[in-house]
Design a protein around this motif. Structure first.
Motif: not given
Length: 345
Positions: A251-268
């Motif tokens: 399990e990764l510490p913080e889930p990130a959005p899929p590629l192509g949706m990084t502009d919609l959610v400010d989570v890297q």
């Protein structure tokens, strides 16, 4: 379907033989002779044009012989029956010609798909640095060769780097997107000093090809000595199998959005470092594996099936898992399913 081909090949002759026997046993009557048309009709399913014409000729010959036995040869009804048999035979031959043309076109498409597969999903190396690697790909379409799932292994100066991803959607657009991701990863994995740079390169490449609400889930990994670094963009977590027998999802510490949706959610995406000692294994997969359902709607219990990966050969271990997955579904899988297994030697 291939198992039925021998039966289909003999089906027209068997049908006409059965009709002839029934007509002979029933005595002089015209009632069963029209059923001879079933022979040429079935011939269009499996015979070529010559075969369909041959079956039609045999049907006409049987009709003449049986009509003579029944005492109706030359009668108006029998003449109409012979004309009908001739028409069915011509229609069967035409249908056979069209079917053969479609089969040739399908064979050409399959050839192109196989070439595309070699370019997009070329065989991964069985050994990469200290790793043993095995790959399995199950297509949701029975005749498909490639789809939206993707994987790649690159040995770079900074270590072995791995990509497993899944393109949202189906068809040629998904294949085009998968090709863009794999191509960008092959370059970035060799050039970029860290995984964050690799992710950035993938996103930049996808910005040029993605349209609408399409996206790509992906997980990338980098092995250095006895540590493996992971970054995930909306992708299912890999399954870790320790040399001591322990099994768990990473399990990764913080889930990130899929590629192509990084502009919609400010989570890297964040880098997650885990131990990967000699004898450890890690299974990367797409959601077609864990979302595969049996006939009662139960998901495939991947973690419970990890014991299948204890086979000494990595290829055989993954094949055992693949066979178990297909057995769980009990038929064609609903979604493409890709699995990539790595072992630290």
């Amino acid at each position: 379907m291939r198992r039925l081909e021998p039966l289909l090949r003999w089906l027209p002759f068997m049908v006409m033989m059965i009709v002839a026997v029934i007509d002979l046993l029933a005595g002089p009557t015209l009632g069963y002779l029209p059923l001879l048309a079933l022979g040429p009709a079935f011939a269009s399913l499996c015979c070529d044009v010559r075969g369909a014409l041959l079956v039609g000729l045999i049907a006409v010959g049987l009709c003449v012989v049986l009509a003579s036995y029944d005492g109706v040869l030359g009668h108006r009804a029998n003449n109409m029956l012979l004309i009908s048999l001739g028409g069915v035979t011509l229609a069967s031959a035409l249908a056979s010609a069209v079917r053969q043309q479609r089969e040739r076109e399908l064979a050409d498409v399959r050839t192109v798909a196989e070439v595309a597969q070699k370019v997009l999903l070329r065989p991964v190396p069985r050994s990469a640095g200290p790793l043993r690697v095995a790959v399995s790909y199950i297509s949701a379409a029975a005749e498909a060769r490639i789809g939206g799932d993707l994987y790649e292994v690159v040995t770079s100066p900074l270590g072995v780097r791995i990509l497993v991803g899944d393109v949202q959607g189906k068809g040629l657009e998904a294949v085009e997107t998968a090709a863009a991701v794999v191509g960008a990863f092959r370059e970035a994995a060799y050039d970029e000093p860290d995984l964050t740079g690799v992710i950035t390169r993938l996103q930049t490449s996808l910005d040029r090809v993605l349209s609408g609400e399409r996206f790509v889930t992906a997980v990338i990994a980098e092995l250095r000595d006895t540590r493996i670094s992971l970054m995930s963009c909306g992708h299912p977590p890999p399954l870790a199998i320790g040399v001591d027998g322990g099994v768990h999802f990473v399990e990764l510490p913080e889930p990130a959005p899929p590629l192509g949706m990084t502009d919609l959610v400010d989570v890297q995406p964040q880098v997650c470092d885990v131990a990967f000692a000699p004898g450890d294994q890690m299974l990367f997969y797409t959601d077609g594996v864990v979302e595969a359902r049996d006939r009662e709607g139960r998901f495939y219990p991947l973690q419970d099936r990890a014991f299948l990966l204890k086979e000494q050969s990595a290829e055989q271990a993954l094949e055992d898992l693949r066979t178990d997955l297909v057995r769980h579904v009990g038929g064609p899988v609903a979604d493409d399913a890709a699995m990539l297994l790595i072992r630290h030697r």
